[in-house]
Design a protein around this motif. Structure first.
Motif, PDB file in Angstrom:
ATOM      1  N   ASN A   1      35.289  79.559 -89.564  1.00 52.96           N
ATOM      2  CA  ASN A   1      34.730  80.833 -90.017  1.00 52.96           C
ATOM      3  C   ASN A   1      35.386  81.187 -91.340  1.00 52.96           C
ATOM      4  O   ASN A   1      36.118  80.390 -91.910  1.00 52.96           O
ATOM      5  CB  ASN A   1      34.934  81.926 -88.958  1.00 52.96           C
ATOM      6  CG  ASN A   1      36.403  82.214 -88.694  1.00 52.96           C
ATOM      7  OD1 ASN A   1      37.292  81.739 -89.393  1.00 52.96           O
ATOM      8  ND2 ASN A   1      36.666  83.000 -87.667  1.00 52.96           N
TER       9      ASN A   1
ATOM     10  N   GLY B   1      43.645  86.060 -82.233  1.00 50.73           N
ATOM     11  CA  GLY B   1      43.403  84.895 -81.392  1.00 50.73           C
ATOM     12  C   GLY B   1      44.608  84.506 -80.577  1.00 50.73           C
ATOM     13  O   GLY B   1      44.482  83.949 -79.484  1.00 50.73           O
TER      14      GLY B   1
ATOM     15  N   GLN C   1      39.715  86.550 -79.007  1.00 47.63           N
ATOM     16  CA  GLN C   1      40.065  85.139 -79.178  1.00 47.63           C
ATOM     17  C   GLN C   1      39.367  84.517 -80.376  1.00 47.63           C
ATOM     18  O   GLN C   1      39.608  83.384 -80.715  1.00 47.63           O
ATOM     19  CB  GLN C   1      39.668  84.323 -77.942  1.00 47.63           C
ATOM     20  CG  GLN C   1      40.681  84.404 -76.838  1.00 47.63           C
ATOM     21  CD  GLN C   1      40.363  85.541 -75.910  1.00 47.63           C
ATOM     22  OE1 GLN C   1      39.244  86.021 -75.890  1.00 47.63           O
ATOM     23  NE2 GLN C   1      41.324  85.995 -75.154  1.00 47.63           N
ATOM     24  N   LEU C   2      38.461  85.257 -80.960  1.00 47.78           N
ATOM     25  CA  LEU C   2      37.586  84.596 -81.904  1.00 47.78           C
ATOM     26  C   LEU C   2      38.165  84.383 -83.276  1.00 47.78           C
ATOM     27  O   LEU C   2      37.834  83.445 -83.954  1.00 47.78           O
ATOM     28  CB  LEU C   2      36.278  85.380 -82.041  1.00 47.78           C
ATOM     29  CG  LEU C   2      35.462  85.423 -80.765  1.00 47.78           C
ATOM     30  CD1 LEU C   2      34.161  86.107 -81.031  1.00 47.78           C
ATOM     31  CD2 LEU C   2      35.219  84.018 -80.243  1.00 47.78           C
ATOM     32  N   PHE C   3      38.996  85.260 -83.732  1.00 40.16           N
ATOM     33  CA  PHE C   3      39.412  85.085 -85.109  1.00 40.16           C
ATOM     34  C   PHE C   3      40.827  85.571 -85.354  1.00 40.16           C
ATOM     35  O   PHE C   3      41.328  86.454 -84.697  1.00 40.16           O
ATOM     36  CB  PHE C   3      38.440  85.793 -86.059  1.00 40.16           C
ATOM     37  CG  PHE C   3      38.326  87.271 -85.836  1.00 40.16           C
ATOM     38  CD1 PHE C   3      39.132  88.131 -86.531  1.00 40.16           C
ATOM     39  CD2 PHE C   3      37.421  87.768 -84.928  1.00 40.16           C
ATOM     40  CE1 PHE C   3      39.044  89.483 -86.313  1.00 40.16           C
ATOM     41  CE2 PHE C   3      37.330  89.126 -84.704  1.00 40.16           C
ATOM     42  CZ  PHE C   3      38.150  89.983 -85.406  1.00 40.16           C
ATOM     43  N   CYS C   4      41.408  84.933 -86.331  1.00 37.45           N
ATOM     44  CA  CYS C   4      42.649  85.345 -86.960  1.00 37.45           C
ATOM     45  C   CYS C   4      43.773  85.620 -85.959  1.00 37.45           C
ATOM     46  O   CYS C   4      43.831  85.031 -84.897  1.00 37.45           O
ATOM     47  CB  CYS C   4      42.417  86.542 -87.851  1.00 37.45           C
ATOM     48  SG  CYS C   4      43.493  86.510 -89.277  1.00 37.45           S
ATOM     49  N   GLY C   5      44.676  86.501 -86.345  1.00 35.01           N
ATOM     50  CA  GLY C   5      45.890  86.726 -85.584  1.00 35.01           C
ATOM     51  C   GLY C   5      45.607  87.148 -84.164  1.00 35.01           C
ATOM     52  O   GLY C   5      46.334  86.799 -83.235  1.00 35.01           O
TER      53      GLY C   5
ATOM     54  N   ASP D   1      36.236  90.067 -78.329  1.00 36.69           N
ATOM     55  CA  ASP D   1      36.248  89.102 -79.415  1.00 36.69           C
ATOM     56  C   ASP D   1      37.667  88.747 -79.849  1.00 36.69           C
ATOM     57  O   ASP D   1      37.878  88.128 -80.863  1.00 36.69           O
ATOM     58  CB  ASP D   1      35.458  89.614 -80.616  1.00 36.69           C
ATOM     59  CG  ASP D   1      36.043  90.894 -81.178  1.00 36.69           C
ATOM     60  OD1 ASP D   1      36.980  91.444 -80.550  1.00 36.69           O
ATOM     61  OD2 ASP D   1      35.564  91.345 -82.230  1.00 36.69           O
TER      62      ASP D   1
ATOM     63  N   ALA E   1      39.744  81.542 -90.484  1.00 40.02           N
ATOM     64  CA  ALA E   1      40.550  82.301 -89.531  1.00 40.02           C
ATOM     65  C   ALA E   1      40.208  81.918 -88.095  1.00 40.02           C
ATOM     66  O   ALA E   1      40.228  82.732 -87.190  1.00 40.02           O
ATOM     67  CB  ALA E   1      40.354  83.788 -89.755  1.00 40.02           C
TER      68      ALA E   1
ATOM     69  N   VAL F   1      44.776  79.384 -86.417  1.00 38.91           N
ATOM     70  CA  VAL F   1      44.605  79.763 -87.819  1.00 38.91           C
ATOM     71  C   VAL F   1      45.541  78.994 -88.741  1.00 38.91           C
ATOM     72  O   VAL F   1      45.148  78.496 -89.796  1.00 38.91           O
ATOM     73  CB  VAL F   1      44.844  81.281 -87.996  1.00 38.91           C
ATOM     74  CG1 VAL F   1      44.598  81.677 -89.435  1.00 38.91           C
ATOM     75  CG2 VAL F   1      43.951  82.068 -87.068  1.00 38.91           C
TER      76      VAL F   1
ATOM     77  N   ALA G   1      35.241  87.272 -90.588  1.00 39.29           N
ATOM     78  CA  ALA G   1      35.550  86.175 -89.668  1.00 39.29           C
ATOM     79  C   ALA G   1      34.745  86.272 -88.376  1.00 39.29           C
ATOM     80  O   ALA G   1      34.193  85.279 -87.898  1.00 39.29           O
ATOM     81  CB  ALA G   1      37.039  86.144 -89.368  1.00 39.29           C
TER      82      ALA G   1
ATOM     83  N   PHE H   1      31.730  82.960 -87.246  1.00 39.11           N
ATOM     84  CA  PHE H   1      32.274  81.911 -86.377  1.00 39.11           C
ATOM     85  C   PHE H   1      31.170  80.877 -86.147  1.00 39.11           C
ATOM     86  O   PHE H   1      30.156  81.173 -85.519  1.00 39.11           O
ATOM     87  CB  PHE H   1      32.729  82.552 -85.076  1.00 39.11           C
ATOM     88  CG  PHE H   1      33.607  81.679 -84.252  1.00 39.11           C
ATOM     89  CD1 PHE H   1      34.536  80.838 -84.842  1.00 39.11           C
ATOM     90  CD2 PHE H   1      33.523  81.704 -82.872  1.00 39.11           C
ATOM     91  CE1 PHE H   1      35.367  80.040 -84.075  1.00 39.11           C
ATOM     92  CE2 PHE H   1      34.344  80.917 -82.089  1.00 39.11           C
ATOM     93  CZ  PHE H   1      35.269  80.087 -82.694  1.00 39.11           C
TER      94      PHE H   1
END
Lengths: 260, 491
Positions: B128, A221, A215-219, A213, B169, B173, B141, B145
């Motif tokens: 998200n 990514g 790539q999915l969220f926040c930093g 996961d 996020a 971002v 987050a 998504f």
């Protein structure tokens, strides 16, 4: 002797060209193969893309209507929810009609279609969806350059499109921007389904797949990204990663590809 | 029951297939329903279910009065909308709930929150939410998504009290936050917050547009400026003027005022200050440590603070980011208007005003190598526009923002009989200054108006502005008229 050699080479060249043109179906163009470094690569080496054919335009509402006429199981009322969610062909008012806005949208890209339906459409044409790598490779092109990755103006224009909300009516496909290969609307029209749309989660070597996961969220990514400034590509990968194959989205269409 | 067991088994099977890397599109709808059902089973039965009241800035939901935990359902919709950034300037904002900052969420410590994130079908991008009030990976987050036209749900328990930022996020971002995807969630401590008279929601953010500050039109996002951390706009509550003029916050003398101050960033740290007030209390960084008697408090990007003060005397209090060029040149300015009776012991107002002449009576001019080119008006509209700025720079300090003047000290320009009787005389006053007694609207004034260092063009612009505002008689003053009037009315 030399003269003969030249003639032979010329003839070979011509015959190749004729063959290539002959094998290309109508409304497709050749995307000449090469290498590029995708945003999320398994490691730092460039990816090789073989030459392939790609539809000049995304599939339109009119074309898709013909498809559902011939294939009843892909009509709004018939489609299995497993293969397309309830927003499938949301703006069509019935199985075989676009409603009062028909004139405005018949040459616009068909949207609100699932990955399954897009795949089925392409297979019915004897084609397939492009892979992420093929699609990204072809989308690198501006009007004049096959690879416009470092063209600031092109980049800015792309990011502006990605920042805007959807228009009420998508424009006809012919009106969209035409790139180096002769492809219309690769950027600036709709998002497009690709064969392996969420492969940035699971494809590549095992080292990169340990945290699927990331790539999915926040930093995290940007952890695996090759070019953290390339927000345009970030947005495409982020968009694809948010999808499941039965999802339909009102600005997500597709076009078909063919191996050569 | 049996059916549920089977579908749960199916769900696990689907998950297994999914994680094995084989694309599975199966049963996304039922999966969500099942998860909700499953969580309902796990949650203690006695928790009452409440739908959260959400508010747009500067409003704050009512304080929580219940003395027990609840299951709070929060429904937040993401939309991408074109809205005003400043007068004549539009921007495509990505929002939690339709405006920037996002909806204010207010819950109580130990509440269990069922969080729904809906992404509008017309959105171009997936989104998200990462709530800093959440304990768990990604702050939610990873669980939220959401593609356009989809809805996701997750639960969390609010373990820590405090004021927290939430934000999008999704990659990239920086761009999602730079487009306005942030807001505040308050987790009240179990004992609640002390009662106050007024509560406000103020959130700062920096914006990066292709055109510089004030360049009109629909402005696109500028990636390079964002990377350079060089914003075109720094604003409170999503736009220039969101908290000034008619939009100013209001309170009465004696009110205890609490501001929930957040900073969405994406880049800048705010030096939050209210001109003319001292914060009696600051809950530093939105936590439980209370700092007293604070002039300016830092609000980190992705952080917050709760500030409190008592409004002791009436007047307009200006909210600024005290990195002061941001306030006066990039928009980080808001106002709190306090009405009520004056208290001369606390603040007297101006007692004396007279000309200070330490080195003779001539107006001093600093040597200047080269004068900057002045703006030139080609029609009345431009004159009004340029005149407005000139008025603010040269006249407003004495004659006041609405031309009302100050009784006994500075004569009014609004509905002024003295002004409207003879425009050319007034031009002479601006050009040459005026000393001695005059009568305006029945009041006697005996003070000094200094000679202003303005060009004929500038006098024409500012006079046109004055004559066309505050019920004065209108018309246009041209530089030619100024030139003539200056020679006619020489004191």
């Amino acid at each position: 002797m030399l003269y003969r050699l030249i003639v032979v080479i010329l003839l070979m060249g011509i015959s190749f060209k004729v063959q290539a043109q002959k094998s290309l179906p109508k409304d497709m163009v050749l995307v000449k193969g090469g290498t590029f470094v995708p945003l999320y690569g398994g490691d730092s080496t460039a990816v090789k893309v073989n030459s392939f054919a790609l539809d000049v335009y995304p599939v339109t509402n009119a074309q898709y209507l013909k498809f559902v006429k011939e294939n009843p199981k892909w009509r709004k009322s018939e489609v299995k929810k497993l293969f397309a969610d309830q927003n499938y062909l949301r703006k069509w008012n019935s199985d075989l009609s676009f409603g009062s806005e028909a004139d405005k949208i018949q040459n616009s890209p068909v949207v609100s279609v699932s990955w399954f339906s897009a795949k089925a459409y392409c297979e019915c044409q004897g084609k397939r969806l492009a892979t992420v790598e093929e699609w990204e490779y072809a989308a690198l092109a501006s009007e004049t350059k096959a690879n416009a990755a470092n063209d600031e103006k092109f980049y800015q224009r792309s990011i502006e499109w990605y920042s805007q909300p959807n228009p009420t009516y998508l424009p006809p496909v012919q009106q969209s921007f035409k790139n180096y290969y002769g492809l219309h609307g690769m950027i600036g029209l709709v998002w497009e389904w690709t064969q392996n749309f969420n492969s940035s989660m699971v494809v590549g070597e095992s080292r990169a797949d340990v945290t699927i996961d990331r790539q999915l969220f926040c930093g995290s990514g940007s952890d695996g990204a090759k070019d953290v400034k390339n927000y345009v590509a970030f947005m495409r990968y982020a968009f694809r990663s948010s999808l499941k194959a039965n999802y339909t989205v009102s600005n997500l269409g597709f076009r078909c590809a063919q191996s050569i | 029951m049996k059916r549920s067991t089977i579908s749960r088994a199916l769900q696990y099977a689907a998950l297994a297939i999914y994680s094995a890397g084989i694309l599975s599109s199966c049963s996304s709808q039922t999966t969500q329903a099942e998860i909700a059902e499953k969580n309902a089973d796990v949650a203690p039965k006695e928790l009452p279910v409440i739908e959260a009241e959400l508010t747009d800035a500067p409003n704050v939901p009512a304080p929580i009065t219940r003395k027990h935990a609840a299951k709070v359902v929060v429904k937040l919709e993401v939309t991408e909308v074109v809205k005003k950034m400043a007068d004549g300037v539009d921007y495509t904002f990505w929002t939690f709930g339709g405006s920037v900052p996002g909806k204010f969420i207010r819950i109580r410590q130990n509440d269990e929150v069922e969080f729904h994130l809906m992404n509008h079908p017309d959105s171009k991008n997936p989104h998200n939410i990462d709530l800093h009030a959440v304990t768990g990976p990604g702050g939610g987050a990873a669980s939220t998504f959401t593609a356009p036209g989809q809805e996701t749900v997750f639960n969390f328990k609010a373990l820590n009290p405090g004021l927290y930022v939430y934000h999008c996020a999704t990659a990239p971002v920086g761009m999602h936050i730079a487009n306005g995807m942030y807001g505040l969630i308050l987790v009240e401590p179990e004992e609640g917050l002390p009662k106050v008279d007024k509560e406000f929601y103020v959130m700062q953010g920096d914006f990066y547009t292709k055109g510089d500050f004030g360049t009109p039109g629909l402005q696109p996002f500028d990636m390079q400026k964002a990377l350079d951390e060089n914003p075109s706009y720094v604003v409170f509550n999503g736009s220039v003027g969101a908290l000034t003029g008619d939009n100013a916050l209001t309170a009465k003398v004696g009110d205890n005022v609490r501001m929930f101050v957040g900073n969405g960033g994406p880049n800048l740290i705010s030096s939050f200050h209210v001109i003319g007030e001292i914060f009696d209390k600051v809950y530093a960084e939105g936590g439980t440590t209370v700092n007293e008697h604070i002039q300016t408090t830092l609000v980190p990007a992705g952080g917050a603070a709760i500030t409190e003060f008592k409004a002791d005397v009436p007047g307009t209090y200006v909210l600024v980011d005290h990195s002061i060029f941001r306030a006066f040149n990039k928009g980080a300015l808001g106002m709190l208007k306090v009405e009520g009776n004056e208290d001369k012991n606390i603040y007297s107002g101006q007692l004396v005003q007279k000309i200070y002449q330490p080195e003779g009576s001539t107006v001093q001019e600093m040597p200047q190598s080269k004068a900057p080119a002045a703006a030139f008006a080609s029609n009345k509209e431009m004159r009004l526009e340029l005149g407005k700025t000139l008025y603010a720079q040269n006249c407003q300090a004495c004659h006041q923002a609405e031309g009302q003047g100050i009784k006994g000290a500075f004569p009014p320009l609004a509905k002024s009989d003295y002004l409207n009787a003879d425009v050319n005389r007034a031009i002479g006053v601006v050009a040459h200054g005026l000393e001695g007694q005059i009568k305006v609207n029945g009041e006697l004034y005996n003070s000094t108006m200094p000679k202003l260092k303005l060009t004929d063009e500038e006098i024409a612009n500012v006079m046109t502005y004055v004559m066309n505002n505050w019920s004065n008689k209108g018309g246009e003053v041209t530089p030619d008229q100024v030139k003539k009037a200056k020679t006619t009315y020489k004191h």
